[in-house]
Design an enzyme around this catalytic site. Structure first.
Site, PDB file in Angstrom:
ATOM      1  N   PHE A   1     -15.099   4.081   7.667  1.00 55.63           N
ATOM      2  CA  PHE A   1     -13.584   4.388   6.991  1.00 55.63           C
ATOM      3  C   PHE A   1     -13.495   4.380   5.773  1.00 55.63           C
ATOM      4  O   PHE A   1     -12.479   4.581   5.382  1.00 55.63           O
ATOM      5  CB  PHE A   1     -12.835   3.427   7.935  1.00 55.63           C
TER       6      PHE A   1
ATOM      7  N   ARG B   1       2.642  -6.699   8.981  1.00 55.07           N
ATOM      8  CA  ARG B   1       2.166  -5.477   9.536  1.00 55.07           C
ATOM      9  C   ARG B   1       2.766  -5.270  10.876  1.00 55.07           C
ATOM     10  O   ARG B   1       2.816  -3.930  11.151  1.00 55.07           O
ATOM     11  CB  ARG B   1       0.666  -5.905   9.701  1.00 55.07           C
TER      12      ARG B   1
ATOM     13  N   LYS C   1       0.947  -1.321   0.096  1.00 48.57           N
ATOM     14  CA  LYS C   1       0.100  -0.067   0.002  1.00 48.57           C
ATOM     15  C   LYS C   1       0.842   1.344   0.056  1.00 48.57           C
ATOM     16  O   LYS C   1       2.151   1.181   0.188  1.00 48.57           O
ATOM     17  CB  LYS C   1      -0.921  -0.201   1.218  1.00 48.57           C
TER      18      LYS C   1
ATOM     19  N   HIS D   1      -2.009  -5.597   1.739  1.00 47.58           N
ATOM     20  CA  HIS D   1      -3.391  -6.079   1.310  1.00 47.58           C
ATOM     21  C   HIS D   1      -2.999  -7.456   0.912  1.00 47.58           C
ATOM     22  O   HIS D   1      -2.194  -7.946   0.335  1.00 47.58           O
ATOM     23  CB  HIS D   1      -4.198  -5.295   0.391  1.00 47.58           C
TER      24      HIS D   1
ATOM     25  N   GLU E   1      -9.842 -10.607  -7.140  1.00 47.88           N
ATOM     26  CA  GLU E   1      -8.906  -9.491  -6.973  1.00 47.88           C
ATOM     27  C   GLU E   1      -7.765  -9.772  -8.022  1.00 47.88           C
ATOM     28  O   GLU E   1      -7.159  -8.345  -8.359  1.00 47.88           O
ATOM     29  CB  GLU E   1      -8.592  -9.485  -5.562  1.00 47.88           C
TER      30      GLU E   1
ATOM     31  N   ARG F   1      -2.051 -14.257   4.138  1.00 50.70           N
ATOM     32  CA  ARG F   1      -2.981 -13.937   5.350  1.00 50.70           C
ATOM     33  C   ARG F   1      -1.910 -13.683   6.647  1.00 50.70           C
ATOM     34  O   ARG F   1      -2.009 -12.870   7.468  1.00 50.70           O
ATOM     35  CB  ARG F   1      -4.140 -14.031   5.489  1.00 50.70           C
TER      36      ARG F   1
ATOM     37  N   THR G   1      -5.238  -7.084  11.032  1.00 49.06           N
ATOM     38  CA  THR G   1      -5.588  -5.678  10.438  1.00 49.06           C
ATOM     39  C   THR G   1      -4.831  -4.633  11.221  1.00 49.06           C
ATOM     40  O   THR G   1      -4.444  -3.974  10.552  1.00 49.06           O
ATOM     41  CB  THR G   1      -7.028  -5.657  10.143  1.00 49.06           C
TER      42      THR G   1
ATOM     43  N   TYR H   1     -12.442  -1.959  -3.072  1.00 47.13           N
ATOM     44  CA  TYR H   1     -12.971  -2.107  -1.826  1.00 47.13           C
ATOM     45  C   TYR H   1     -14.627  -1.944  -1.512  1.00 47.13           C
ATOM     46  O   TYR H   1     -15.026  -1.544  -0.316  1.00 47.13           O
ATOM     47  CB  TYR H   1     -12.292  -0.848  -0.683  1.00 47.13           C
TER      48      TYR H   1
ATOM     49  N   ASN I   1      -1.827   0.145   6.984  1.00 51.02           N
ATOM     50  CA  ASN I   1      -1.161  -0.975   7.480  1.00 51.02           C
ATOM     51  C   ASN I   1      -0.361  -1.932   6.390  1.00 51.02           C
ATOM     52  O   ASN I   1      -0.362  -2.938   6.630  1.00 51.02           O
ATOM     53  CB  ASN I   1      -2.280  -1.852   7.927  1.00 51.02           C
TER      54      ASN I   1
HETATM   55  P1  IDP Z   1      -7.695  -6.594   5.921  1.00 52.17           P
HETATM   56  O1  IDP Z   1      -7.043  -5.730   5.120  1.00 52.17           O
HETATM   57  O2  IDP Z   1      -6.966  -7.148   6.861  1.00 52.17           O
HETATM   58  O3  IDP Z   1      -8.308  -7.560   5.050  1.00 52.17           O
HETATM   59  P2  IDP Z   1     -10.553  -5.200   6.152  1.00 52.17           P
HETATM   60  O4  IDP Z   1     -11.260  -5.468   7.230  1.00 52.17           O
HETATM   61  O5  IDP Z   1     -10.806  -6.030   4.805  1.00 52.17           O
HETATM   62  O6  IDP Z   1      -8.745  -5.541   6.799  1.00 52.17           O
HETATM   63  O7  IDP Z   1     -10.194  -3.734   6.088  1.00 52.17           O
HETATM   64  C1  IDP Z   1      -9.664  -3.344   4.623  1.00 52.17           C
HETATM   65  C2  IDP Z   1      -8.647  -2.096   5.123  1.00 52.17           C
HETATM   66  O8  IDP Z   1      -9.462  -1.011   5.540  1.00 52.17           O
HETATM   67  C3  IDP Z   1      -7.615  -2.287   6.119  1.00 52.17           C
HETATM   68  O9  IDP Z   1      -6.648  -3.114   5.687  1.00 52.17           O
HETATM   69  C4  IDP Z   1      -7.300  -1.031   6.539  1.00 52.17           C
HETATM   70  O10 IDP Z   1      -6.515  -0.280   5.621  1.00 52.17           O
HETATM   71  C5  IDP Z   1      -8.422  -0.313   6.556  1.00 52.17           C
HETATM   72  N1  IDP Z   1      -9.437  -0.626   7.784  1.00 52.17           N
HETATM   73  C6  IDP Z   1      -9.882  -1.458   8.183  1.00 52.17           C
HETATM   74  N2  IDP Z   1     -10.755  -1.297   9.707  1.00 52.17           N
HETATM   75  C7  IDP Z   1     -10.505  -0.067   9.590  1.00 52.17           C
HETATM   76  C8  IDP Z   1     -10.756   0.908  10.819  1.00 52.17           C
HETATM   77  O11 IDP Z   1     -11.556   0.538  11.643  1.00 52.17           O
HETATM   78  N3  IDP Z   1     -10.205   2.233  10.495  1.00 52.17           N
HETATM   79  C9  IDP Z   1      -9.543   2.730   9.722  1.00 52.17           C
HETATM   80  N4  IDP Z   1      -9.461   1.950   8.588  1.00 52.17           N
HETATM   81  C10 IDP Z   1      -9.667   0.513   8.626  1.00 52.17           C
HETATM   82 MG    MG Z   2     -10.063  -7.515   3.653  1.00 49.61          MG
END
Ligand code: IDP
Ligand code: MG
Length: 138
Positions: free
Chosen positions: A59, A104, A11, A117, A128, A87, A93, A51, A114
């Site tokens: 968010f 991460r 990212k 992805h 994807e 993963r 996350t 997304y 973070n």
């Molecule tokens: P993942 O990337 O671990 O699969 P997801 O829940 O799919 O996590 O969320 C996608 C992305 O959205 C996360 O990687 C992070 O960059 C962002 N994100 C997720 N939850 C939050 C939050 O509560 N606040 C701000 N950003 C978030």
């Molecule tokens: Mg995700």
């Protein structure tokens, strides 16, 4: 176990801080084959499409703005059990909850920034990988 392909992204915060070389090194050392790779900058519409499952989350707007804030690197990663193993290597996350040794834990800035992805299921990987790579590129 079967050979799988999954989508990885480095990212904008990862490239911004020059961490892409170290992250690619970890990926290769863990036995993933990089079957396709490119650097690009997403448009707002492309980030929103990618997304889409999160479009109702609070968010979402911030996430899409961040994901378009600079270039990213898209990767098609292949190995046995690639989807779950990528993963695991990424970590949780929220980097504060990520295990030691995960990307991460080592590299992420915060919950949003973070650094990486990964597709979260076989169904996601099948959507994807072609979102970023045409049939000729993978
Ligand atoms: P993942 O990337 O671990 O699969 P997801 O829940 O799919 O996590 O969320 C996608 C992305 O959205 C996360 O990687 C992070 O960059 C962002 N994100 C997720 N939850 C939050 C939050 O509560 N606040 C701000 N950003 C978030
Ligand atoms: Mg995700």
């Amino acid at each position: 176990m079967t050979t799988e392909r999954t989508l990885g992204l480095i990212k904008p915060d990862g490239l911004e801080r020059g961490k892409q070389g170290q992250i690619l090194d970890v990926i290769l050392k863990k036995g993933f084959k990089i079957v396709a790779m490119k650097q690009l900058r997403l448009t707002k519409a492309q980030a929103e499409g990618f997304y889409a499952e999160h479009s109702a989350r609070p968010f979402f707007a911030s996430l899409c703005e961040y994901m378009t804030s600079g270039p990213i690197i898209a990767l098609a990663l292949e190995k046995e059990n690639a989807i779950a193993d990528w993963r695991t290597l990424m970590g949780a996350t929220n980097p504060e909850k990520a295990d030691p040794g995960t990307i991460r834990k080592e590299f992420a800035v915060d919950l949003e920034k973070n650094t990486v992805h990964g597709s979260d299921s076989s169904q996601s990987a099948h959507r994807e990988v072609p979102y970023f790579f045409s049939a000729l590129e993978r």
